[in-house]
Motif scaffolding. Sequence first.
Motif, PDB file in Angstrom:
ATOM      1  N   LEU A   1      24.730 -26.089   6.541  1.00 43.99           N
ATOM      2  CA  LEU A   1      23.759 -25.642   7.540  1.00 43.99           C
ATOM      3  C   LEU A   1      22.378 -26.223   7.260  1.00 43.99           C
ATOM      4  O   LEU A   1      21.683 -26.689   8.169  1.00 43.99           O
ATOM      5  CB  LEU A   1      23.683 -24.111   7.547  1.00 43.99           C
ATOM      6  CG  LEU A   1      24.844 -23.365   8.200  1.00 43.99           C
ATOM      7  CD1 LEU A   1      24.738 -21.869   7.911  1.00 43.99           C
ATOM      8  CD2 LEU A   1      24.867 -23.606   9.708  1.00 43.99           C
ATOM      9  N   GLN A   2      21.998 -26.200   5.994  1.00 41.32           N
ATOM     10  CA  GLN A   2      20.690 -26.721   5.609  1.00 41.32           C
ATOM     11  C   GLN A   2      20.600 -28.226   5.871  1.00 41.32           C
ATOM     12  O   GLN A   2      19.575 -28.722   6.351  1.00 41.32           O
ATOM     13  CB  GLN A   2      20.433 -26.431   4.129  1.00 41.32           C
ATOM     14  CG  GLN A   2      19.049 -26.867   3.651  1.00 41.32           C
ATOM     15  CD  GLN A   2      18.805 -26.504   2.197  1.00 41.32           C
ATOM     16  OE1 GLN A   2      19.720 -26.133   1.471  1.00 41.32           O
ATOM     17  NE2 GLN A   2      17.564 -26.611   1.768  1.00 41.32           N
ATOM     18  N   ALA A   3      21.686 -28.942   5.581  1.00 38.28           N
ATOM     19  CA  ALA A   3      21.687 -30.400   5.752  1.00 38.28           C
ATOM     20  C   ALA A   3      21.622 -30.787   7.230  1.00 38.28           C
ATOM     21  O   ALA A   3      20.891 -31.706   7.608  1.00 38.28           O
ATOM     22  CB  ALA A   3      22.936 -30.993   5.104  1.00 38.28           C
ATOM     23  N   THR A   4      22.386 -30.097   8.065  1.00 39.03           N
ATOM     24  CA  THR A   4      22.367 -30.423   9.486  1.00 39.03           C
ATOM     25  C   THR A   4      21.016 -30.078  10.117  1.00 39.03           C
ATOM     26  O   THR A   4      20.527 -30.802  10.987  1.00 39.03           O
ATOM     27  CB  THR A   4      23.489 -29.685  10.245  1.00 39.03           C
ATOM     28  OG1 THR A   4      23.412 -28.281   9.987  1.00 39.03           O
ATOM     29  CG2 THR A   4      24.856 -30.192   9.811  1.00 39.03           C
TER      30      THR A   4
ATOM     31  N   ASP B   1      21.364 -39.233   4.842  1.00 44.90           N
ATOM     32  CA  ASP B   1      22.054 -39.481   3.573  1.00 44.90           C
ATOM     33  C   ASP B   1      22.364 -38.171   2.849  1.00 44.90           C
ATOM     34  O   ASP B   1      23.442 -38.018   2.261  1.00 44.90           O
ATOM     35  CB  ASP B   1      21.203 -40.385   2.676  1.00 44.90           C
ATOM     36  CG  ASP B   1      21.077 -41.797   3.225  1.00 44.90           C
ATOM     37  OD1 ASP B   1      21.908 -42.179   4.077  1.00 44.90           O
ATOM     38  OD2 ASP B   1      20.149 -42.520   2.819  1.00 44.90           O
ATOM     39  N   SER B   2      21.417 -37.240   2.888  1.00 50.10           N
ATOM     40  CA  SER B   2      21.620 -35.949   2.222  1.00 50.10           C
ATOM     41  C   SER B   2      22.758 -35.180   2.878  1.00 50.10           C
ATOM     42  O   SER B   2      23.558 -34.530   2.200  1.00 50.10           O
ATOM     43  CB  SER B   2      20.326 -35.118   2.276  1.00 50.10           C
ATOM     44  OG  SER B   2      19.286 -35.768   1.568  1.00 50.10           O
ATOM     45  N   ARG B   3      22.837 -35.260   4.191  1.00 45.49           N
ATOM     46  CA  ARG B   3      23.935 -34.598   4.900  1.00 45.49           C
ATOM     47  C   ARG B   3      25.269 -35.228   4.517  1.00 45.49           C
ATOM     48  O   ARG B   3      26.267 -34.520   4.307  1.00 45.49           O
ATOM     49  CB  ARG B   3      23.718 -34.696   6.412  1.00 45.49           C
ATOM     50  CG  ARG B   3      24.777 -33.960   7.228  1.00 45.49           C
ATOM     51  CD  ARG B   3      24.455 -33.988   8.710  1.00 45.49           C
ATOM     52  NE  ARG B   3      24.516 -35.333   9.267  1.00 45.49           N
ATOM     53  CZ  ARG B   3      24.268 -35.632  10.538  1.00 45.49           C
ATOM     54  NH1 ARG B   3      23.909 -34.678  11.387  1.00 45.49           N
ATOM     55  NH2 ARG B   3      24.344 -36.874  10.972  1.00 45.49           N
ATOM     56  N   GLU B   4      25.292 -36.546   4.389  1.00 48.17           N
ATOM     57  CA  GLU B   4      26.532 -37.236   4.030  1.00 48.17           C
ATOM     58  C   GLU B   4      26.998 -36.831   2.634  1.00 48.17           C
ATOM     59  O   GLU B   4      28.195 -36.698   2.381  1.00 48.17           O
ATOM     60  CB  GLU B   4      26.319 -38.748   4.103  1.00 48.17           C
ATOM     61  CG  GLU B   4      27.576 -39.580   3.899  1.00 48.17           C
ATOM     62  CD  GLU B   4      28.607 -39.376   5.002  1.00 48.17           C
ATOM     63  OE1 GLU B   4      29.764 -39.776   4.797  1.00 48.17           O
ATOM     64  OE2 GLU B   4      28.260 -38.808   6.069  1.00 48.17           O
ATOM     65  N   ILE B   5      26.042 -36.636   1.727  1.00 45.98           N
ATOM     66  CA  ILE B   5      26.378 -36.214   0.367  1.00 45.98           C
ATOM     67  C   ILE B   5      27.080 -34.859   0.377  1.00 45.98           C
ATOM     68  O   ILE B   5      27.993 -34.608  -0.421  1.00 45.98           O
ATOM     69  CB  ILE B   5      25.100 -36.154  -0.502  1.00 45.98           C
ATOM     70  CG1 ILE B   5      24.581 -37.577  -0.766  1.00 45.98           C
ATOM     71  CG2 ILE B   5      25.360 -35.426  -1.815  1.00 45.98           C
ATOM     72  CD1 ILE B   5      23.234 -37.618  -1.462  1.00 45.98           C
TER      73      ILE B   5
ATOM     74  N   ALA C   1      28.783 -21.018  -0.430  1.00 43.85           N
ATOM     75  CA  ALA C   1      27.628 -21.826  -0.829  1.00 43.85           C
ATOM     76  C   ALA C   1      27.675 -23.201  -0.161  1.00 43.85           C
ATOM     77  O   ALA C   1      26.641 -23.754   0.242  1.00 43.85           O
ATOM     78  CB  ALA C   1      27.590 -21.983  -2.347  1.00 43.85           C
ATOM     79  N   LYS C   2      28.898 -23.763  -0.035  1.00 35.02           N
ATOM     80  CA  LYS C   2      29.051 -25.051   0.655  1.00 35.02           C
ATOM     81  C   LYS C   2      28.603 -24.931   2.110  1.00 35.02           C
ATOM     82  O   LYS C   2      27.917 -25.809   2.642  1.00 35.02           O
ATOM     83  CB  LYS C   2      30.502 -25.526   0.604  1.00 35.02           C
ATOM     84  CG  LYS C   2      30.987 -25.988  -0.757  1.00 35.02           C
ATOM     85  CD  LYS C   2      32.417 -26.476  -0.665  1.00 35.02           C
ATOM     86  CE  LYS C   2      33.000 -26.765  -2.038  1.00 35.02           C
ATOM     87  NZ  LYS C   2      32.311 -27.884  -2.708  1.00 35.02           N
ATOM     88  N   LYS C   3      28.988 -23.848   2.745  1.00 36.15           N
ATOM     89  CA  LYS C   3      28.603 -23.649   4.144  1.00 36.15           C
ATOM     90  C   LYS C   3      27.081 -23.578   4.272  1.00 36.15           C
ATOM     91  O   LYS C   3      26.492 -24.163   5.199  1.00 36.15           O
ATOM     92  CB  LYS C   3      29.232 -22.370   4.690  1.00 36.15           C
ATOM     93  CG  LYS C   3      28.838 -22.094   6.143  1.00 36.15           C
ATOM     94  CD  LYS C   3      29.084 -20.661   6.541  1.00 36.15           C
ATOM     95  CE  LYS C   3      28.424 -20.345   7.875  1.00 36.15           C
ATOM     96  NZ  LYS C   3      28.526 -18.924   8.239  1.00 36.15           N
ATOM     97  N   ALA C   4      26.437 -22.862   3.359  1.00 34.02           N
ATOM     98  CA  ALA C   4      24.979 -22.762   3.395  1.00 34.02           C
ATOM     99  C   ALA C   4      24.329 -24.134   3.250  1.00 34.02           C
ATOM    100  O   ALA C   4      23.353 -24.459   3.940  1.00 34.02           O
ATOM    101  CB  ALA C   4      24.489 -21.818   2.297  1.00 34.02           C
TER     102      ALA C   4
END
Length: 244
Positions: free
Chosen positions: A177-180, A68-72, A171-174
């Motif tokens: 990466l964290q979500a995946t 769910d966090s990744r989808e957000i 920042a979006k890219k970071a």
Amino acid sequence: MASTSEKGHAKNIANANLLNTFIIQLGVVYNPSNPKLNLANLQTIYTNSFSQQQAVNTLVAPYSVAIDSREIIFKPLNRELTKLRKAYKATEGVTQVQLEDFMTIVRKLKGLKKSTDNPSTEPKEEQSQHSISQMSYDQRTNNMDLLISLLQNTPNYAPNENEYKITTYQAKKASMLQATQGVANTFVPLNNARSIRNNSMYLSEDNLIDTFNKAKDYLFTILDSNSVQYKAIAKIKFKKVGQA
């Protein structure tokens, strides 16, 4: 919400406990020659499977939260990239070729296929589904890197609005990466727990399903087919999940 497969595993475990309860009530009448059908062994199999299912249940929630966090993080990208295109197009000196390069990257960023609505909970199938999905998200993150590089190498691209700044997309890219990585970190222990549970219940030589079905067969040899107990036990089913 628990998946149909997880409910199926839980039903088998509950039925094992129910059959054990019937056997306890029979007392000394239940006396199989096969030691694997002894009540003590059946209770051990039930207890182990119950604990293994609890371990799976404990790990499902963190994995679901990570998904769910990744989808957000990823879901708003399509809308944001549409707006970014306009900001890029409005940049002084941007050529048609540069705009085409921009759109090529954006199409790749938007290209993630929706995963199946009913993912498998079998380790091998789940591993395959996870790998395909993870690869898709990894590819999108890599394409975000390409987009950032294009913006950095576009003369005059220096928007005043924060939402279009290169630092915002870095920042979006970071976050991507964290979500995946969060999904990967929670998937591995869940998949391992499911593998242990499935081996115990369905795959090992003395798995729950086969052993308890044999116990039922023995019970049918010592009970009157017209008895209430016989009819009640006949309704207790043990099925390998995914089978009819």
